[in-house]
Design a protein around this motif. Structure first.
Motif, PDB file in Angstrom:
ATOM      1  N   LYS A  29      26.804  71.585  -0.440  1.00  0.00           N
ATOM      2  CA  LYS A  29      25.837  73.023  -0.418  1.00  0.00           C
ATOM      3  C   LYS A  29      26.115  73.473   1.044  1.00  0.00           C
ATOM      4  O   LYS A  29      26.445  74.647   1.037  1.00  0.00           O
ATOM      5  CB  LYS A  29      24.336  72.536  -0.742  1.00  0.00           C
ATOM      6  CG  LYS A  29      23.695  73.624  -0.455  1.00  0.00           C
ATOM      7  CD  LYS A  29      22.287  73.512  -0.371  1.00  0.00           C
ATOM      8  CE  LYS A  29      21.220  74.407  -0.377  1.00  0.00           C
ATOM      9  NZ  LYS A  29      20.956  74.941   1.042  1.00  0.00           N
ATOM     10  N   GLU A  30      26.095  72.465   1.813  1.00  0.00           N
ATOM     11  CA  GLU A  30      26.380  73.294   3.361  1.00  0.00           C
ATOM     12  C   GLU A  30      27.659  73.530   3.604  1.00  0.00           C
ATOM     13  O   GLU A  30      27.867  74.591   4.273  1.00  0.00           O
ATOM     14  CB  GLU A  30      25.777  72.235   4.404  1.00  0.00           C
ATOM     15  CG  GLU A  30      24.390  71.529   4.200  1.00  0.00           C
ATOM     16  CD  GLU A  30      23.257  72.810   4.773  1.00  0.00           C
ATOM     17  OE1 GLU A  30      23.587  73.741   5.392  1.00  0.00           O
ATOM     18  OE2 GLU A  30      22.115  72.847   4.285  1.00  0.00           O
ATOM     19  N   LEU A  31      28.804  72.999   3.021  1.00  0.00           N
ATOM     20  CA  LEU A  31      29.960  73.547   3.551  1.00  0.00           C
ATOM     21  C   LEU A  31      30.458  74.549   2.654  1.00  0.00           C
ATOM     22  O   LEU A  31      31.111  75.583   3.083  1.00  0.00           O
ATOM     23  CB  LEU A  31      30.998  72.135   3.002  1.00  0.00           C
ATOM     24  CG  LEU A  31      30.819  70.814   3.559  1.00  0.00           C
ATOM     25  CD1 LEU A  31      31.648  69.982   3.032  1.00  0.00           C
ATOM     26  CD2 LEU A  31      31.055  70.934   5.227  1.00  0.00           C
ATOM     27  N   GLU A  33      28.122  77.091   1.903  1.00  0.00           N
ATOM     28  CA  GLU A  33      27.591  78.102   2.451  1.00  0.00           C
ATOM     29  C   GLU A  33      28.491  78.488   3.618  1.00  0.00           C
ATOM     30  O   GLU A  33      28.557  79.668   3.904  1.00  0.00           O
ATOM     31  CB  GLU A  33      26.129  77.802   2.773  1.00  0.00           C
ATOM     32  CG  GLU A  33      25.310  77.690   1.645  1.00  0.00           C
ATOM     33  CD  GLU A  33      23.680  77.546   2.066  1.00  0.00           C
ATOM     34  OE1 GLU A  33      22.791  77.467   1.244  1.00  0.00           O
ATOM     35  OE2 GLU A  33      23.632  77.160   3.341  1.00  0.00           O
ATOM     36  N   ASN A  34      28.813  77.431   4.418  1.00  0.00           N
ATOM     37  CA  ASN A  34      29.816  77.799   5.633  1.00  0.00           C
ATOM     38  C   ASN A  34      30.985  78.503   5.325  1.00  0.00           C
ATOM     39  O   ASN A  34      31.402  79.615   5.950  1.00  0.00           O
ATOM     40  CB  ASN A  34      30.086  76.578   6.155  1.00  0.00           C
ATOM     41  CG  ASN A  34      29.017  76.011   7.250  1.00  0.00           C
ATOM     42  OD1 ASN A  34      28.067  76.694   7.403  1.00  0.00           O
ATOM     43  ND2 ASN A  34      29.400  74.802   7.575  1.00  0.00           N
ATOM     44  N   ALA A  35      31.582  78.169   3.997  1.00  0.00           N
ATOM     45  CA  ALA A  35      32.749  78.740   3.789  1.00  0.00           C
ATOM     46  C   ALA A  35      32.501  80.389   3.057  1.00  0.00           C
ATOM     47  O   ALA A  35      33.223  81.440   3.371  1.00  0.00           O
ATOM     48  CB  ALA A  35      33.470  78.234   2.300  1.00  0.00           C
ATOM     49  N   SER A  79      27.437  80.436  15.128  1.00  0.00           N
ATOM     50  CA  SER A  79      27.862  81.701  15.317  1.00  0.00           C
ATOM     51  C   SER A  79      26.963  82.833  14.857  1.00  0.00           C
ATOM     52  O   SER A  79      27.583  84.023  14.955  1.00  0.00           O
ATOM     53  CB  SER A  79      29.380  81.876  14.881  1.00  0.00           C
ATOM     54  OG  SER A  79      29.398  81.908  13.774  1.00  0.00           O
ATOM     55  N   LYS A  80      25.921  82.429  13.858  1.00  0.00           N
ATOM     56  CA  LYS A  80      25.188  83.202  13.191  1.00  0.00           C
ATOM     57  C   LYS A  80      23.869  83.810  13.771  1.00  0.00           C
ATOM     58  O   LYS A  80      23.120  84.557  13.327  1.00  0.00           O
ATOM     59  CB  LYS A  80      25.003  82.661  11.721  1.00  0.00           C
ATOM     60  CG  LYS A  80      26.324  82.459  11.068  1.00  0.00           C
ATOM     61  CD  LYS A  80      26.157  81.358  10.244  1.00  0.00           C
ATOM     62  CE  LYS A  80      27.752  80.644   9.632  1.00  0.00           C
ATOM     63  NZ  LYS A  80      27.478  79.716   8.623  1.00  0.00           N
ATOM     64  N   LEU A  81      23.441  83.181  14.881  1.00  0.00           N
ATOM     65  CA  LEU A  81      22.066  83.484  15.372  1.00  0.00           C
ATOM     66  C   LEU A  81      22.373  83.679  16.905  1.00  0.00           C
ATOM     67  O   LEU A  81      23.008  82.891  17.603  1.00  0.00           O
ATOM     68  CB  LEU A  81      21.450  82.321  15.040  1.00  0.00           C
ATOM     69  CG  LEU A  81      19.971  82.702  14.977  1.00  0.00           C
ATOM     70  CD1 LEU A  81      19.459  83.530  13.763  1.00  0.00           C
ATOM     71  CD2 LEU A  81      19.113  81.355  14.667  1.00  0.00           C
ATOM     72  N   MET A  93      24.358  82.681   5.228  1.00  0.00           N
ATOM     73  CA  MET A  93      23.558  81.422   4.417  1.00  0.00           C
ATOM     74  C   MET A  93      22.887  80.419   5.511  1.00  0.00           C
ATOM     75  O   MET A  93      21.910  79.888   5.260  1.00  0.00           O
ATOM     76  CB  MET A  93      24.576  80.798   3.564  1.00  0.00           C
ATOM     77  CG  MET A  93      25.047  81.839   2.427  1.00  0.00           C
ATOM     78  SD  MET A  93      23.734  82.193   1.215  1.00  0.00           S
ATOM     79  CE  MET A  93      23.680  83.958   1.173  1.00  0.00           C
ATOM     80  N   GLY A  94      23.815  80.254   6.347  1.00  0.00           N
ATOM     81  CA  GLY A  94      23.749  78.961   7.345  1.00  0.00           C
ATOM     82  C   GLY A  94      22.856  79.952   8.689  1.00  0.00           C
ATOM     83  O   GLY A  94      23.050  81.210   8.558  1.00  0.00           O
ATOM     84  N   PHE A  95      22.286  79.220   9.452  1.00  0.00           N
ATOM     85  CA  PHE A  95      21.888  79.798  10.835  1.00  0.00           C
ATOM     86  C   PHE A  95      21.329  78.857  11.414  1.00  0.00           C
ATOM     87  O   PHE A  95      20.886  78.885  12.714  1.00  0.00           O
ATOM     88  CB  PHE A  95      20.734  80.939  10.515  1.00  0.00           C
ATOM     89  CG  PHE A  95      19.410  80.419   9.789  1.00  0.00           C
ATOM     90  CD1 PHE A  95      18.330  79.824  10.363  1.00  0.00           C
ATOM     91  CD2 PHE A  95      19.616  80.458   8.166  1.00  0.00           C
ATOM     92  CE1 PHE A  95      17.382  79.425   9.632  1.00  0.00           C
ATOM     93  CE2 PHE A  95      18.320  80.051   7.482  1.00  0.00           C
ATOM     94  CZ  PHE A  95      17.223  79.581   8.215  1.00  0.00           C
ATOM     95  N   GLU A  98      22.872  73.234  12.143  1.00  0.00           N
ATOM     96  CA  GLU A  98      22.571  71.956  12.011  1.00  0.00           C
ATOM     97  C   GLU A  98      23.576  71.005  11.095  1.00  0.00           C
ATOM     98  O   GLU A  98      23.895  69.908  11.212  1.00  0.00           O
ATOM     99  CB  GLU A  98      21.342  71.706  11.547  1.00  0.00           C
ATOM    100  CG  GLU A  98      20.161  71.855  12.660  1.00  0.00           C
ATOM    101  CD  GLU A  98      18.789  71.547  11.949  1.00  0.00           C
ATOM    102  OE1 GLU A  98      18.007  71.004  12.768  1.00  0.00           O
ATOM    103  OE2 GLU A  98      18.682  71.638  10.800  1.00  0.00           O
ATOM    104  N   ALA A  99      24.260  71.687  10.210  1.00  0.00           N
ATOM    105  CA  ALA A  99      24.727  71.258   9.092  1.00  0.00           C
ATOM    106  C   ALA A  99      26.011  70.213   9.637  1.00  0.00           C
ATOM    107  O   ALA A  99      26.161  69.087   9.152  1.00  0.00           O
ATOM    108  CB  ALA A  99      25.307  72.181   8.087  1.00  0.00           C
ATOM    109  N   LEU A 100      27.069  70.885  10.139  1.00  0.00           N
ATOM    110  CA  LEU A 100      28.166  70.287  10.524  1.00  0.00           C
ATOM    111  C   LEU A 100      27.849  68.825  11.518  1.00  0.00           C
ATOM    112  O   LEU A 100      28.309  67.827  11.488  1.00  0.00           O
ATOM    113  CB  LEU A 100      29.296  71.014  11.401  1.00  0.00           C
ATOM    114  CG  LEU A 100      29.755  72.054  10.293  1.00  0.00           C
ATOM    115  CD1 LEU A 100      31.051  72.892  11.200  1.00  0.00           C
ATOM    116  CD2 LEU A 100      30.417  71.428   9.090  1.00  0.00           C
TER     117      LEU A 100
HETATM  118 MG    MG Z   1      26.328  76.227   7.788  1.00  0.00          MG
END
Ligand code: MG
Ligand code: ADP
Length: 646
Positions: A29-31, A33-35, A79-81, A93-95, A98-100
């Motif tokens: 899911k996290e990967l 969303e990153n893509a 890079s999103k916030l 989607m991410g912000f 933490e995921a990576l």
């Molecule tokens: Mg993410």
């Protein structure tokens, strides 16, 4: 007493990983969303052994520079916030950044990535979150991330994993969810070398739904509705295709999959009385609303959201789905509670509480007599849809109007705000021409002039019976009775009229300008949009002290309603700041129409009601009020007969 220490970074990451990465499916899911955030249009997912030993995601997104690729694995690197304020309106989607870091801390990773402007990319290898190798790499633009041996360093978590089949199934579900969230992206999923899913990335939800659910998906009912800056699109199952569980209820809020009791309730309410107990509708629904009207930062995996206005979210889904279901049946009907077991007859004259075992039957038998206004309201929301005039029946069961009504129809009866309407009555086109008697030589022909003077009198297919609670107009048409909500109907008529009017709305100059006091933000917003207000028939001036003066207001609005209207308009403007002007204009037209329409509970003359009913019974566009509530519900003779056990 043990000494308190600050945890080393890698231990903190392991703890965070527990929250974000529960199992292969959550990593996927996290990967994904990153893509998606990287702007990918093609994403390929491959797993082996349920994703535990091998999990690779390849995208054609923007890629990362070698510098960024390394930073990306640090905790809270994103890079999103940029600022805390950005949290108030998250559009990616991410912000959390933490995921990576979290995934990396519990696995071995190979990353390859290249940006479009770089000749070569970078390849990194990480073990438990530490970069152990770095080299230049020739690779396509985009990012490939391969995760091996998930949880190799956290045996405790490893123990919680189910079989590869179960974990693989969960990964598949996670991929499906993203495919439904992003129909504009082509997803391909391979499990142990076998292609399981492939979506075309056409941008049409319909195509994604079909790929995920196959033919079942093709049978679903499309949903499309707008509600005060909220948009609902997607598909819902037919009531007859209900499921034994809620597994196939999928909701997205601003493209993010969410689990929301509120939205489930809104969906299921729309099916009330149409679905068997213990069965559940399926859906794929996208709710879109201004980013600042929803808080997505209340759950580590971002699957829960908090709505600024729960009511608006609920209503949008509820009425949107209800509307879609209604469109399905061209014979809309009031829904009664399921029939009780045959009960002993109840004395018609008895108004006292009936003895068991037949309370239900008694209530239904006394249907119109004992219903309170409140019950009636519930009853009317349980209905399925507004009527379509029935052309065949119209011709066959034409009901004579009495002379008084004829006069009423002859006159051009206009409610306030109905001044510029096109001809009020367009006779329905009969499918079969009404039976005409054989012309006889000695018969006196119908005077043609009469026909022209009163084109619809002879074939008026309906009769206004009366009004209930000063709110609902009862109309009889052949074998059907209709209940029309007079406020909803008038509101819709006004709205359509305002909308059809491309130029400015005609307004009235007030002898005494109305002072309107609002908060500073609202005043500022109104003053900044005087152009739009002029189009809507308002002229306002600054008066200082959070007060504006309304000098001119729309013709249809009473001065007493001006304050309310301006307040709502300010709210529309504030919530619609990011939206296109035309949408905001629509919202404002809703507001003006709502304020100017006759209200439930008001006493309305029969002539006015008749004018209203005429519109509702003859115009196709008058099915719902601008907020999506039904204008008219039907109750057939058959239904009533059933209730009375005839
Ligand atoms: Mg993410
Ligand atoms: P978040 O998504 O919350 O920002 P992540 O830890 O998931 O945090 O990712 C950190 C950063 O790494 C992202 O902000 C993004 O800049 C970059 N990144 C991650 N995956 C990709 C990808 N597939 N393509 C391009 N950039 C990526």
């Amino acid at each position: 007493m043990p000494k308190i220490i600050e945890l080393p970074q890698h231990v903190a990451n392991l703890i965070a990983a527990g929250e974000v990465v529960e199992r292969p499916a959550s990593a996927v899911k996290e990967l994904l969303e990153n893509a998606v955030d990287a702007g990918a249009t093609k994403i390929t997912i491959e797993i082996k052994d349920g994703g535990m030993t091998f999990l690779r995601v390849t995208d054609n997104g923007c890629g990362m520079s070698p510098e960024d690729a390394k930073t990306a694995f640090l905790r809270h690197a994103t890079s999103k916030l940029r600022r805390a304020e950005d949290l108030a309106a998250i559009e990616t989607m991410g912000f959390r950044g933490e995921a990576l870091a979290a995934i990396a801390s519990v696995s071995r990773i190979d990353l390859m990535t290249r940006t479009a402007d770089a000749l070569s990319g970078v390849s990194l290898h990480l073990e438990a979150g530490n970069i152990t190798e770095e080299s230049e790499a020739g690779c396509p633009v985009g990012t490939t991330i391969l995760i091996r041996d998930l949880f190799f360093n956290t045996p405790a978590r490893m123990k919680f994993m189910k079989s590869d089949t179960v974990e693989g199934g969960r990964v598949a579900a996670a991929v499906q969810l993203q495919a439904l969230a992003h129909p504009e992206v082509a997803f391909t999923f391979f499990r142990d070398g076998k292609q399981i899913l492939s979506t075309p990335g056409t941008g049409l939800l319909k195509d994604a739904v079909y790929c995920v659910y196959g033919r079942d998906g093709g049978k679903m009912i499309p949903v499309e509705s707008r509600w005060e800056g909220y948009t609902l699109t997607g598909f819902v199952s037919k009531p007859t295709d209900a499921r034994p569980s809620r597994n196939l209820q999928t909701f997205f809020v601003n493209e993010r999959p969410v689990v929301s009791k509120l939205l489930i309730k809104a969906l299921e309410e729309a099916y009330r009385n149409q679905i068997m107990v213990g069965k559940f509708p399926a859906c794929v629904l996208h709710l879109t609303l201004p980013a600042n009207a929803v808080d997505v930062n209340i759950h580590p995996a971002k699957t829960e959201v908090k709505f600024l206005s729960e009511k608006s979210a609920f209503d949008c889904v509820h009425y949107g789905v209800l509307g879609a279901l209604n469109k399905q049946t061209d014979r809309p009907q009031v829904q009664f509670k399921p029939q009780p077991a045959p009960a002993p007859a109840v004395q018609q004259t008895s108004f006292t509480k009936p003895q068991s075992p037949a309370p239900q039957a008694a209530k239904q038998t006394d249907f119109f007599r004992t219903m309170t206004a409140e019950e009636y309201k519930n009853f009317s929301t349980a209905v399925q849809s507004a009527p379509q005039p029935k052309p065949q029946a119209a011709a066959a069961t034409a009901i004579k109007v009495d002379s008084q009504r004829k006069d009423a129809l002859k006159e051009s009866v206009l409610l306030p705000g109905m001044t510029k309407l096109p001809p009020m009555y367009t006779p329905p086109k009969p499918v079969a021409p009404p039976p005409t008697p054989e012309p006889k030589a000695d018969s006196i022909p119908e005077p043609e002039i009469e026909q022209q003077e009163l084109p619809m009198a002879a074939e008026i297919p309906w009769r206004m019976v009366g009004e209930l609670y000063n709110t609902y107009v009862i109309v009889e048409q052949g074998e059907d009775a209709f209940l029309i909500d007079k406020h909803a109907a008038h509101e819709r008529i006004l709205f359509e009229k305002l909308k059809a009017n491309q130029e400015s709305i005609s307004s009235q100059i007030l002898l005494t300008p109305v002072p309107v006091t609002l908060n500073a933000e609202a005043v500022g917003e109104l003053l900044a949009n005087t152009d739009l207000l002029t189009e809507l028939g308002f002229e306002i001036d600054e008066f200082g002290d959070h007060t504006i003066l309304a000098r001119q207001i729309p013709m249809d609005l009473s001065p007493e309603d001006a304050k309310d209207a301006l307040e709502s308009l300010a709210a529309d403007l504030l919530s619609g700041r990011r939206e296109e002007k035309s949408k905001v204009r629509d919202e404002m037209l809703h507001t003006v129409a709502c304020k100017a329409a006759i209200k439930a509970g008001w006493i309305t003359s029969e002539t006015e009601l008749l004018a209203l009913v005429k519109q509702v019974m003859t115009r196709e566009d008058l099915k719902y009020c601008p907020h999506g509530r039904p204008i008219c519900v039907s109750l057939s003779k058959k239904q009533l007969e059933k209730q009375f056990k005839r």
